[in-house]
Motif scaffolding. Structure first.
Motif, PDB file in Angstrom:
ATOM      1  N   MET A 181       0.851  -1.209   0.000  1.00 36.26           N
ATOM      2  CA  MET A 181       0.000   0.000   0.000  1.00 36.26           C
ATOM      3  C   MET A 181       0.873   1.240   0.000  1.00 36.26           C
ATOM      4  N   ARG A 182       0.553   2.140  -0.854  1.00 34.56           N
ATOM      5  CA  ARG A 182       1.298   3.389  -0.839  1.00 34.56           C
ATOM      6  C   ARG A 182       0.450   4.479  -0.163  1.00 34.56           C
ATOM      7  N   PHE A 183       1.117   5.289   0.640  1.00 34.56           N
ATOM      8  CA  PHE A 183       0.449   6.386   1.343  1.00 34.56           C
ATOM      9  C   PHE A 183       1.158   7.704   1.071  1.00 34.56           C
ATOM     10  N   ASN A 184       0.387   8.747   1.001  1.00 29.61           N
ATOM     11  CA  ASN A 184       0.938  10.091   1.128  1.00 29.61           C
ATOM     12  C   ASN A 184       0.589  10.593   2.521  1.00 29.61           C
ATOM     13  N   ALA A 185       1.601  11.044   3.232  1.00 29.59           N
ATOM     14  CA  ALA A 185       1.369  11.537   4.587  1.00 29.59           C
ATOM     15  C   ALA A 185       2.174  12.806   4.788  1.00 29.59           C
ATOM     16  N   GLY A 186       1.783  13.563   5.761  1.00 28.47           N
ATOM     17  CA  GLY A 186       2.550  14.766   6.039  1.00 28.47           C
ATOM     18  C   GLY A 186       1.857  15.650   7.044  1.00 28.47           C
ATOM     19  N   CYS A 187       2.441  16.794   7.246  1.00 29.20           N
ATOM     20  CA  CYS A 187       1.881  17.730   8.214  1.00 29.20           C
ATOM     21  C   CYS A 187       2.378  19.137   7.920  1.00 29.20           C
ATOM     22  N   GLU A 188       1.618  20.075   8.399  1.00 30.05           N
ATOM     23  CA  GLU A 188       2.064  21.462   8.367  1.00 30.05           C
ATOM     24  C   GLU A 188       1.794  22.061   9.739  1.00 30.05           C
ATOM     25  N   LEU A 189       2.849  22.568  10.342  1.00 33.37           N
ATOM     26  CA  LEU A 189       2.756  23.122  11.691  1.00 33.37           C
ATOM     27  C   LEU A 189       3.216  24.563  11.642  1.00 33.37           C
ATOM     28  N   SER A 190       2.482  25.438  12.299  1.00 31.46           N
ATOM     29  CA  SER A 190       2.948  26.823  12.323  1.00 31.46           C
ATOM     30  C   SER A 190       3.004  27.334  13.761  1.00 31.46           C
ATOM     31  N   TYR A 191       3.936  28.204  13.997  1.00 34.23           N
ATOM     32  CA  TYR A 191       4.224  28.715  15.333  1.00 34.23           C
ATOM     33  C   TYR A 191       4.437  30.214  15.299  1.00 34.23           C
ATOM     34  N   ARG A 192       4.089  30.855  16.382  1.00 36.47           N
ATOM     35  CA  ARG A 192       4.525  32.229  16.651  1.00 36.47           C
ATOM     36  C   ARG A 192       5.695  32.137  17.622  1.00 36.47           C
ATOM     37  N   VAL A 193       6.839  32.599  17.183  1.00 36.97           N
ATOM     38  CA  VAL A 193       8.053  32.478  17.984  1.00 36.97           C
ATOM     39  C   VAL A 193       8.376  33.835  18.583  1.00 36.97           C
ATOM     40  N   GLY A 194       8.507  33.856  19.917  1.00 37.60           N
ATOM     41  CA  GLY A 194       8.702  35.136  20.598  1.00 37.60           C
ATOM     42  C   GLY A 194      10.153  35.589  20.636  1.00 37.60           C
ATOM     43  N   SER A 195      11.045  34.626  20.784  1.00 33.50           N
ATOM     44  CA  SER A 195      12.476  34.927  20.799  1.00 33.50           C
ATOM     45  C   SER A 195      13.187  33.684  20.279  1.00 33.50           C
ATOM     46  N   PRO A 196      14.451  33.785  19.906  1.00 34.92           N
ATOM     47  CA  PRO A 196      15.122  32.634  19.286  1.00 34.92           C
ATOM     48  C   PRO A 196      14.889  31.358  20.094  1.00 34.92           C
ATOM     49  N   THR A 197      14.384  30.332  19.448  1.00 36.26           N
ATOM     50  CA  THR A 197      13.880  29.138  20.130  1.00 36.26           C
ATOM     51  C   THR A 197      14.375  27.883  19.424  1.00 36.26           C
ATOM     52  N   LEU A 198      14.823  26.920  20.254  1.00 35.69           N
ATOM     53  CA  LEU A 198      15.247  25.634  19.695  1.00 35.69           C
ATOM     54  C   LEU A 198      14.039  24.723  19.516  1.00 35.69           C
ATOM     55  N   PHE A 199      13.887  24.214  18.309  1.00 40.41           N
ATOM     56  CA  PHE A 199      12.851  23.214  18.023  1.00 40.41           C
ATOM     57  C   PHE A 199      13.537  21.896  17.685  1.00 40.41           C
ATOM     58  N   ILE A 200      13.064  20.812  18.294  1.00 40.93           N
ATOM     59  CA  ILE A 200      13.505  19.472  17.882  1.00 40.93           C
ATOM     60  C   ILE A 200      12.250  18.749  17.400  1.00 40.93           C
ATOM     61  N   PHE A 201      12.235  18.401  16.123  1.00 41.76           N
ATOM     62  CA  PHE A 201      11.047  17.760  15.559  1.00 41.76           C
ATOM     63  C   PHE A 201      11.282  16.281  15.304  1.00 41.76           C
ATOM     64  N   SER A 202      10.262  15.513  15.549  1.00 40.85           N
ATOM     65  CA  SER A 202      10.250  14.094  15.193  1.00 40.85           C
ATOM     66  C   SER A 202       8.971  13.881  14.414  1.00 40.85           C
ATOM     67  N   LEU A 203       9.028  14.108  13.109  1.00 37.16           N
ATOM     68  CA  LEU A 203       7.816  13.956  12.301  1.00 37.16           C
ATOM     69  C   LEU A 203       8.084  13.383  10.922  1.00 37.16           C
ATOM     70  N   GLU A 204       9.355  13.136  10.628  1.00 33.38           N
ATOM     71  CA  GLU A 204       9.673  12.431   9.385  1.00 33.38           C
ATOM     72  C   GLU A 204       9.424  10.938   9.577  1.00 33.38           C
ATOM     73  N   ILE A 205       9.041  10.263   8.508  1.00 35.09           N
ATOM     74  CA  ILE A 205       8.772   8.839   8.677  1.00 35.09           C
ATOM     75  C   ILE A 205      10.089   8.080   8.818  1.00 35.09           C
ATOM     76  N   ALA A 206      10.034   7.035   9.619  1.00 30.44           N
ATOM     77  CA  ALA A 206      11.252   6.284   9.934  1.00 30.44           C
ATOM     78  C   ALA A 206      11.761   5.539   8.708  1.00 30.44           C
ATOM     79  N   ARG A 207      13.066   5.374   8.618  1.00 40.10           N
ATOM     80  CA  ARG A 207      13.691   4.671   7.488  1.00 40.10           C
ATOM     81  C   ARG A 207      13.809   3.182   7.813  1.00 40.10           C
ATOM     82  N   THR A 208      12.693   2.536   7.979  1.00 38.73           N
ATOM     83  CA  THR A 208      12.723   1.116   8.301  1.00 38.73           C
ATOM     84  C   THR A 208      12.488   0.292   7.047  1.00 38.73           C
TER      85      THR A 208
END
Lengths: 279, 279, 279, 279
Positions: free
Chosen positions: B1-28
């Motif tokens: 089965m083939r899937f298209n998946a994804g996301c769009e996230l938006s933020y209001r950033v007040g001052s320089p901020t570190l983001f760590i994202f885990s949203l890419e699909i795993a390379r299994t």
């Protein structure tokens, strides 16, 4: 039924220590022809206090360093009130007398405020009445192991729900917490308990149903119609048999209760609803 | 089965901020012919990291004050491994590879060390194997309400056991905690989940049985054979879709997954055992 | 400095039981010319596993019913890395390598997610760097009593904050939790510890500062430059010296560490910053 | 000083709902020339109850579906009792009247049994007396942020110790818990509080010292000599201004208190010890 009950407790006291004891039988209407006496060695003058309404009796004193022995002996006619469980409806919360409000509220060991959803899911659909509280006791009996050594003085009903093991105190706290979460007033009862093996102080609980307090014992360790009440309270903290401020270690404890002569009604693991409360 | 998946996230950033994202699909191995891409607005150079063994991918960056939009799109062939549940035995704890030890241990949201007696009483007598973990899922489904807003980022499996309500994260934590309490390795899986309504990131769990990781979803909200994995970890903390150090507020979130073209196997609420893990 | 270290543990095993031991010294760059050996009585084939990156070594086996004795002896040249504490800045969270993310996250015994406000109030205003972690250790030393018997295997850092007593494990958990709450990666280290009285396994913690892991011991019980590492992990669960699945009771435990010959540098309760980690 | 105080609360009631209110001012000796009145819209007959000893007044009724407005207005002469703090010793626990035992025991939100070591370390060495309780208040003020929205109805004093933020209710619970852990009877007091900004119901606590209850406010938000008492209890549960059994949502709340005419003594953030309790 007449019972002789009592206890002898001994302590090694390291320095002058305040003891508050709750081990005298309560002066309720269910307890008649009480003859009891207390002996303290060494002799120390007591302060005594009876809680208005509940009729719990406390006595306290400051013991000097050395050995302390407290002995209490009582004879009492226990008059239990019996009814068929199916005839006991729940009291709508709007009809609960306002002086019983404390027994609807969460307490230290019965954080019923956390158990609303739990209680609603497990017991909410059951027919309201004495049988619903029996269902609570059955649930506890089925899901919690009676296992000395698994709980302690800081164990609450939610801890017991997670750990699934405890002693009479924990079984009572859990029953109380479930009742209160269902808006049924409930309180902790300390007592001398006929049939308990090995003999010890016992803890059960009361639920307020149909205008009266009814006894429940989720441990199934004792005869519901053989419980001679010491005191009732929000939870174990209020009716601890000994509250100690100072440096003392218990080094001996003997608790007993025995029926006197022939029983007019044989004690059985009754399926009747039992009440020994005045109101 | 083939899937298209994804996301769009938006933020209001007040001052320089570190983001760590885990949203890419795993390379299994279960994910083949991956074509994916990431766009960050404004453009910011990324640090990327793949966890050896688990194949979770993380990326991070420091976003400047202002508006941030992260968009991820992927296409993937999902190859699920199916077996009849009755054919999947448990792996004796002595045969669990030592590198899986972390998945037997308690973690922040899965304090399995507290649940030994509970798990033994509820599930200890059941036939060991895939079906026992299904029984755990059924228990959770029957006893916990799926109810957004009842839990938060500090809610643990024991909190859920008391409160009896939660969301996918809480259901997964509880399933994991029970498994570990029974000496079954278990871990948290974040994913894009076909069938989930409304569309969102989803959380399920895996149990290690018969030498392989098998998927379980106690919420019954999605198709087990339509889960495109993002990452696996001890619990939610490790595979949070966004870990943020600084001052930022999310003001938009869109998550999707759709099958591509005609399905070779129709997606159903399968009763088969499903695995998408390499080992 | 060369040390001889080791232990002898004995158990009464009731039925075949899985043991997972973590008591061999880690194969890090700080440990050179390692000569060590293990003897198991009765002889049982081992599974061995080394955690990639951390270099913790585990071995496991299923012991038959009867008596079990595990003896481990090692000689090692301990090369510690020293620097003046004032020269060690904190690593900005944005510069922490992503593979260290687990050591920023809450774990079972270090629920740092609950301590953000606490840590900010107590330590947030302090000068960032090695000295801030020393301030954390001083706070713990000043506010928590080292008192065997007050904590157990389920005690977390928040329990210790409330109860204000614990042992080395609890001191380390609290230090770790505070560090993580301040976005400083931190991990639990088990070790053989010169100077510890009475001799036992010891637990300290490491904080990641200026691109390196630095040792801290809030108990002040041992020499920071006399710690021979066994393993590092998120918290005590991961590097328990013995994890047991089955029915066994320890009936003997002897742990030792001694410097060999004359010391090139005298061991002192050093005020230097000490690191024994490869990275 | 004469005050006019009162409140207007409005609710949307979904179905017949039991309300128990605690918002009338207490009939204590410190409150003289009380003139007060209650209006309920729609008109509903009330049950009223005054707690013997405490003089808290409760009223309750079952409200029909629809809109409910409760308005209470009172005028009262507040007679406060003042003394120099240095002249107020602690009452030895052996001299605490036995009817105050409940205020020495742990309660739902004040688990003082867990705080013995903490309180001893922080406050045990301080000079016993009113000043020690002031030191407790100072500690709370210094270590806990007054921050609406950080706590809720299940937040206990130990939660506040960990989270280091809360509102008046939490500050009072923590003060009470510390006092009880030091064997000082303490209780929760709900009140109308002159000077509180924005105007709202307020919560403070009382400690029993030198044979009398003394007021303390760790939030420093109001005038200690401008507190018109509603009720006193073990903790917030007992004197919640509204306890609701059913389906209702508050949609309006207005609380006020104002001095009448010229003050005979100017209200100040007094450093005197203030008591408004009969005993």
């Amino acid at each position: 039924m007449r019972f002789n009950a009592g206890c002898e407790l001994s302590y090694r006291v390291g320095s002058p220590t305040l003891f508050i004891f709750s081990l005298e039988i309560a002066r309720t209407q269910a307890h008649r022809d009480i003859s009891d006496g207390l002996s303290i060695t060494p002799e120390i003058p007591l302060n005594a206090f009876t809680v208005p309404g509940l009729e719990n009796r406390y006595f306290s004193f400051v013991a000097p360093a050395g050995r302390l022995v407290v002995r209490y002996e009582a004879g009492v006619d226990l008059h239990v009130f019996r009814r068929h469980p199916a005839d006991i409806a729940e009291t709508a919360v709007a009809d609960v007398p306002l002086d019983l409000l404390p027994f609807l509220l969460p307490s230290r060991y019965c954080p019923s405020d956390l158990l609303g959803a739990f209680a609603a899911r497990e017991f909410g659909h059951l027919f309201a009445g004495h049988q619903r509280v029996t269902a609570i006791c059955n649930w506890i009996y089925d899901n919690v192991a009676y296992q000395p050594g698994t709980s302690g003085s800081s164990t609450s009903a939610t801890d017991t729900l997670i750990g699934r093991a405890g002693v009479c105190r924990d079984f009572a706290h859990l029953g109380i917490a479930f009742c209160r979460a269902l808006n049924i007033p409930a309180r902790f009862v300390s007592c001398y308990a006929h049939g308990l093996q090995p003999s010890d102080f016992h803890a059960v609980f009361e639920a307020y149903l149909d205008g009266r307090w009814w006894l429940f014992d989720a441990t199934r360790q004792a005869h519901l119609d053989g419980l001679v009440r010491i005191g009732a309270g929000r939870d174990a903290a209020e009716v601890s048999f000994a509250t100690i401020y100072g440096a003392a270690e218990m080094d001996g404890m003997n608790v007993w209760i025995k029926p006197v002569g022939a029983l007019d009604v044989p004690l059985i693991r009754t399926t009747e609803a039992i009440s020994t409360s005045a109101i």
